[in-house]
Scaffold this motif. Structure first.
Motif, mmCIF file in Angstrom:
data_model
loop_
_atom_site.group_PDB
_atom_site.id
_atom_site.type_symbol
_atom_site.label_atom_id
_atom_site.label_comp_id
_atom_site.label_asym_id
_atom_site.label_seq_id
_atom_site.Cartn_x
_atom_site.Cartn_y
_atom_site.Cartn_z
ATOM 1 N N ARG A 1 -1.247 5.135 1.728
ATOM 2 C CA ARG A 1 -2.024 4.505 2.785
ATOM 3 C C ARG A 1 -3.095 5.389 3.386
ATOM 4 O O ARG A 1 -4.130 4.908 3.820
ATOM 5 C CB ARG A 1 -1.086 4.022 3.886
ATOM 6 N N PRO B 1 -3.407 -7.568 1.168
ATOM 7 C CA PRO B 1 -3.266 -6.123 1.029
ATOM 8 C C PRO B 1 -3.324 -5.395 2.372
ATOM 9 O O PRO B 1 -2.706 -4.353 2.546
ATOM 10 C CB PRO B 1 -4.433 -5.715 0.140
ATOM 11 N N PHE B 2 -4.073 -5.960 3.320
ATOM 12 C CA PHE B 2 -4.115 -5.385 4.665
ATOM 13 C C PHE B 2 -3.864 -6.509 5.660
ATOM 14 O O PHE B 2 -4.505 -7.547 5.578
ATOM 15 C CB PHE B 2 -5.485 -4.772 4.963
ATOM 16 N N GLY C 1 -13.867 -3.628 4.714
ATOM 17 C CA GLY C 1 -14.080 -4.030 6.106
ATOM 18 C C GLY C 1 -13.802 -2.931 7.114
ATOM 19 O O GLY C 1 -13.728 -3.188 8.303
ATOM 20 N N GLY C 2 -13.623 -1.703 6.637
ATOM 21 C CA GLY C 2 -13.374 -0.600 7.564
ATOM 22 C C GLY C 2 -11.974 -0.586 8.136
ATOM 23 O O GLY C 2 -11.741 -0.031 9.216
ATOM 24 N N VAL C 3 -11.031 -1.184 7.419
ATOM 25 C CA VAL C 3 -9.640 -1.187 7.881
ATOM 26 C C VAL C 3 -9.162 0.254 8.079
ATOM 27 O O VAL C 3 -9.396 1.107 7.238
ATOM 28 C CB VAL C 3 -8.739 -1.899 6.837
ATOM 29 N N ILE C 4 -8.531 0.491 9.226
ATOM 30 C CA ILE C 4 -8.003 1.834 9.517
ATOM 31 C C ILE C 4 -6.501 1.810 9.276
ATOM 32 O O ILE C 4 -5.773 1.048 9.913
ATOM 33 C CB ILE C 4 -8.330 2.241 10.965
ATOM 34 N N LEU C 5 -6.066 2.626 8.326
ATOM 35 C CA LEU C 5 -4.685 2.529 7.853
ATOM 36 C C LEU C 5 -3.732 3.488 8.543
ATOM 37 O O LEU C 5 -2.531 3.278 8.543
ATOM 38 C CB LEU C 5 -4.646 2.795 6.343
ATOM 39 N N MET D 1 0.871 -1.201 0.000
ATOM 40 C CA MET D 1 0.000 0.000 0.000
ATOM 41 C C MET D 1 0.895 1.233 0.000
ATOM 42 O O MET D 1 1.487 1.568 1.023
ATOM 43 C CB MET D 1 -0.881 0.031 1.255
ATOM 44 N N ASP E 1 3.435 -2.197 8.142
ATOM 45 C CA ASP E 1 2.482 -1.093 8.178
ATOM 46 C C ASP E 1 1.359 -1.380 9.168
ATOM 47 O O ASP E 1 0.485 -2.196 8.896
ATOM 48 C CB ASP E 1 1.868 -0.893 6.788
ATOM 49 N N PRO E 2 1.389 -0.714 10.312
ATOM 50 C CA PRO E 2 0.343 -1.004 11.312
ATOM 51 C C PRO E 2 -1.029 -0.534 10.857
ATOM 52 O O PRO E 2 -1.155 0.528 10.251
ATOM 53 C CB PRO E 2 0.812 -0.226 12.541
ATOM 54 N N ILE E 3 -2.046 -1.332 11.140
ATOM 55 C CA ILE E 3 -3.416 -0.969 10.820
ATOM 56 C C ILE E 3 -4.318 -1.390 11.985
ATOM 57 O O ILE E 3 -3.893 -2.120 12.865
ATOM 58 C CB ILE E 3 -3.926 -1.673 9.539
ATOM 59 N N SER E 4 -5.556 -0.909 11.943
ATOM 60 C CA SER E 4 -6.582 -1.429 12.856
ATOM 61 C C SER E 4 -7.623 -2.148 12.023
ATOM 62 O O SER E 4 -7.941 -1.718 10.919
ATOM 63 C CB SER E 4 -7.259 -0.295 13.616
ATOM 64 N N MET E 5 -8.152 -3.247 12.573
ATOM 65 C CA MET E 5 -9.200 -3.982 11.857
ATOM 66 C C MET E 5 -10.426 -4.152 12.739
ATOM 67 O O MET E 5 -10.323 -4.168 13.959
ATOM 68 C CB MET E 5 -8.686 -5.354 11.418
ATOM 69 N N ARG F 1 -13.321 -9.097 5.493
ATOM 70 C CA ARG F 1 -12.646 -9.394 4.230
ATOM 71 C C ARG F 1 -11.370 -10.204 4.468
ATOM 72 O O ARG F 1 -10.293 -9.872 3.945
ATOM 73 C CB ARG F 1 -12.360 -8.101 3.468
#
Lengths: 100, 392
Positions: free
Chosen positions: A4, B198-199, A20-24, A1, B205-209, B99
Motif C-alpha cells: 500500500r 481497488p480503493f 485520483g491522488g488517493v492517499i494510502l 492492495m 484499509d483506511p485511505i484519503s480521497m 476515478r
C-alpha cells in the motif's frame, strides 16, 4: 492492495502515482515540507520562556516541539508562519520576524 | 432464458437497474429521464432491490451523493437529462478525476435556451470532455444492453471510470419497443455481485480521497486518467465479446451498415441511425452505394477505427444533433474529420446539424443528405457546414 505504501515525492511519475491522488498511508503530511510557504517566522527566546505550552496548544500545524513538558524549539519544515503562537505569548518569549 | 418484453427505453433502463441491484441510487428526476428513478423508487419501496435510494434536492447533489457512495466502494447509478446534466457539470469532473466508477443513464435532451424538453445531443456532447466514458444507444434494446455492459466497463481494474449511457429523449425513452431482457440471474452473474473497488473509503484499509493537487502532481494524475480512457477501448471490446456470448447481440465501437462498397456514407449517433438504415435499404434497392456508421462509443473516441471504416468512401456526411457554435461544425464532425487526417485523406467531408430541440428527422431529410453527397461526388461542389431540416 498488498503493497500500500506509495511514497509520493516531487519526482513521482504518472505511472507510479495513485489514481485520483488517493492517499494510502496515514500521517504522511510529515513527508511534505510545507514550511517554505512561510514569509514570517516565530523565534524563541529560551531565557524568557515559562514553558506554559500555550503556544503548543494553539499551533495549528503541530510545529512546536515539546519534550518532557518543556518547549525545545520549532519544526520549521512545517511551520507556515501564521504567528498565532507569538500573539498569545504573555512573556515575550516568542518574536515574529520576517523570513530571511 | 431471456424473455421478450415490450417496454419504453426508460422502463428498460429501470428494469436493467433493478436486475443490477446497485448499492446506491441518488437521483433528482428531470424530463425525459424522470421515469427511471420513478420506476426504480417503486422497486426500492416494494423491496425488489436492496438499494439505498437517496432522494436529493438537485442534480448537483445527486451526483455528489453518487460520488460519495462510489468512493465508499459501492456500485452506484443515477439518471438525468439536459439541464440536470448541466447542473452536475462540476461533479462530473470530480467523479471522473477521483476515478469513481458509476453508471449514469442520460436521456438526451436539448439544453436551454429557449427552454425545450425534447431530444438533441447538446447535453452529453457538452459533457464529452468531463472524463466520462460515453455509450450511445439507437433503441431501448441498446440502452438496456449498454447499461449492463457499462457496469463492467467502468469497474474494470484498468479503467475505474464513470460511464454515461445515452439514449434519445422521448424517441427512445418513451416509445415502447419490443426487446429481449436477460434473466435476473444472468445479469447478476455478468456484472458480479459486488463492485471490486481497488480503493475505497470503507473497509479494512483506511485511505484519503480527493486531496489538493498542486502543480507538482495534478499533471501526472491527468496523465494517469488519460491512460484509463485508453485502456477503456480494449475493455469495451472484451466486455462486448462476453456479452455477445450471453445474448447473441454484437457490440463494438460503432456499427457499420452496408459499408463494404459504400461510396456515400453517413456518420450518426443514436435513434436517427434507424431512420438512416431504412433510407439505405431503399437507396440500395435503387442500386445506390450508400452506407452508415452509427457511433456507439464516443468517449473514448475510436478515431483510428472510424478513419479506417471510411477509407473507401468517396464522400461522408457527419450528422450532429448538437451545434458546437464554433461556426465551423458540430462536435462529432470535428472529431471524425480530424480522425480521417492522414488515414482517409482526399474525401468529401460535410457536416449536417439536424434535429435540434426535437425537430423530427424524416427519411426525406436523410435522402437529401445522400443526394447532396452524390451531387458533391459528381460536381465537386458542396457546403461543409449545413443545417438540415431548418426552415430557410
Amino acid at each position: 492492495m498488498s503493497n500500500r505504501k506509495v511514497n509520493i515525492t516531487p519526482d513521482t511519475t504518472w505511472k507510479e502515482t495513485t489514481p485520483g491522488g488517493v492517499i494510502l498511508d496515514a500521517g504522511n503530511a510529515e513527508d511534505f515540507k510545507t514550511g517554505d510557504w512561510r514569509s514570517m517566522k516565530p523565534v524563541w527566546h529560551e531565557d524568557k520562556c515559562k514553558h506554559c505550552l500555550l503556544c503548543w496548544v494553539v499551533c495549528p500545524d503541530n510545529s512546536i516541539k515539546v519534550e518532557n513538558g518543556k518547549l525545545t524549539g520549532f519544526d520549521y519544515d512545517h511551520c507556515k508562519g501564521c504567528g498565532v503562537c507569538t500573539k498569545q505569548c504573555k512573556f515575550g518569549a516568542l518574536d515574529f520576524v520576517p523570513e530571511e | 432464458m431471456a424473455k421478450r418484453v415490450s417496454l419504453s427505453g426508460n422502463e428498460a433502463v429501470a428494469f436493467g437497474m433493478k436486475q443490477i441491484n446497485p448499492d446506491v441510487v441518488a437521483a433528482f428526476p428531470i424530463t425525459p429521464s424522470t421515469e427511471v428513478p420513478q420506476y426504480f423508487s417503486q422497486f426500492v419501496a416494494n423491496g425488489q432491490v436492496d438499494t439505498e435510494f437517496v432522494p436529493v434536492e438537485s442534480e448537483h447533489s445527486a451526483m455528489s451523493a453518487c460520488i460519495g457512495a462510489a468512493a465508499a466502494g459501492g456500485r452506484v447509478m443515477t439518471a438525468t437529462a439536459s439541464a440536470g446534466l448541466a447542473l452536475m457539470w462540476e461533479m462530473l469532473y470530480v467523479g471522473a478525476s477521483m476515478r469513481t466508477p458509476m453508471v449514469l443513464a442520460v436521456t438526451n435532451r436539448a439544453l436551454s435556451g429557449p427552454i425545450n424538453i425534447h431530444n438533441d445531443h447538446s447535453d452529453t456532447m457538452g459533457a464529452r470532455d468531463s472524463g466520462w466514458i460515453q455509450l450511445y444507444s439507437e433503441s431501448a434494446q441498446e440502452a438496456y444492453d449498454n447499461l449492463i455492459q457499462a457496469v463492467r466497463i467502468g469497474e474494470h481494474k484498468d479503467v475505474q471510470l464513470p460511464v454515461m449511457v445515452c439514449y434519445d429523449g422521448f424517441i427512445t425513452s418513451h416509445a415502447v419497443e419490443n426487446l429481449e431482457m436477460l434473466d435476473d440471474a444472468d445479469v447478476k452473474k455478468f456484472v458480479g455481485e459486488k463492485r471490486v473497488a481497488p480503493f475505497a473509503l470503507l473497509g479494512g484499509d483506511p485511505i484519503s480521497m480527493g486531496p489538493l493537487d498542486l502543480p507538482n502532481h495534478y499533471f501526472e494524475h491527468k496523465r494517469l486518467q488519460a491512460e484509463a480512457m485508453k485502456n477503456a477501448k480494449n475493455v469495451i471490446l472484451e466486455v462486448a465479446a462476453e456479452y455477445e456470448k450471453l445474448t447473441g447481440r454484437k457490440y463494438s465501437f460503432f456499427e457499420e451498415y452496408k459499408m463494404e462498397d459504400a461510396e456515400a456514407a453517413i456518420v450518426v449517433i443514436n435513434s436517427t441511425a434507424g431512420t438512416a438504415k431504412y433510407v439505405i435499404d431503399n437507396l440500395r434497392a435503387q442500386g445506390k452505394k450508400v452506407g452508415l456508421i452509427k457511433i456507439r462509443v464516443f468517449r473514448p473516441f475510436p478515431a483510428e477505427e472510424i478513419a479506417k471504416a471510411l477509407k473507401n468512401v468517396k464522400a461522408v456526411a457527419i450528422m450532429d444533433k448538437a451545434d458546437s457554435f464554433s461556426a465551423a461544425g458540430g462536435p462529432l464532425f470535428n472529431e471524425v474529420r480530424s480522425a480521417m487526417y492522414g488515414i482517409a485523406d482526399g474525401k468529401i467531408v460535410t457536416n449536417y446539424i439536424y434535429g435540434l430541440g426535437g425537430r423530427d428527422v424524416t427519411s426525406v431529410n436523410i435522402e437529401k443528405v445522400y443526394s447532396d453527397l452524390f451531387s458533391a461526388i459528381e460536381t465537386g461542389k458542396y457546403e461543409v457546414y449545413n443545417y438540415l431540416g431548418v426552415r430557410e
